[in-house]
Design an enzyme around this catalytic site. Sequence first.
Site, PDB file in Angstrom:
ATOM      1  CB  CYS A 197      -0.927   0.004   1.222  1.00 26.98           C
ATOM      2  SG  CYS A 197      -0.045   0.098   2.794  1.00 26.98           S
ATOM      3  CE  LYS A 198      -1.839   5.795  -3.693  1.00 25.14           C
ATOM      4  NZ  LYS A 198      -2.759   6.914  -4.007  1.00 25.14           N
TER       5      LYS A 198
END
Length: 257
Positions: free
Chosen positions: A107-108
């Site tokens: 994920c970011k």
Amino acid sequence: MAADGVDERSPLLSASHSGNVTPTAPPYLQESSPRAELPPPYTAIASPGTSGIPVINCRVCQSLINLDGKLHQHVVKCTVCNEATPIKTPPTGKKYVRCPCNCLLICKDTSRRIGCPRPNCRRIINLGPVMLISEEQPAQPALPIQPEGTRVVCGHCGNTFLWMELRFNTLAKCPHCKKISSVGSALPRRRCCAYVTIGMICIFIAVGLTVGTQDFSRRFHATYVSWAIAYLLGLICLIRACYWGAIRVSYPEHGFA
């Protein structure tokens, strides 16, 4: 395998590379805390026929994973537990996170929440400030994650979306079909009954005014305005009751993870 184009909500190892074995989520890990994953350093072990084989320890079961011919990949799959272990740093602006069910996600860096895509898990993971855990540092116990959302099945299109309200009986707009539905059936049922009751009261009042002020209305024509207002209010309430009675209902997929 390259992780640059991997969807943030999907496992890093697709089903096409996992053979006939499907990873399962052990129930005893439900209270564990998600943690950020650092690629463990791989080492070389000697064998009789080779000068050295690069291997790493699986981050789930600690079994040795042979990296021969896999050094170009970002993650590798353990042949014992079928879970993914990173061997390279994530792409710029990304991070690895392991769900309590042992599914490795990407994920970011700025992400605060991420949903586990496994059908037998479906957790809503609240990342918050995540501490990076190195290979030499044991995982520290963490407080249980507070739920901040739940998955809701849309009553229109049947797709699942994340609903961030901590209470049901509210209206929600599906991000897939863009239609409004009620989360839970209690709200439309209460409002439908309320509008039917108010509408019938207004209709009865209008009928009573019509019958009781026949002679009076012949002399004062403004009485017709009160009739019209009473009938109009009753009609509006009955229309709203039909709206709330026909609204689609979306139900939570399950309780808070």
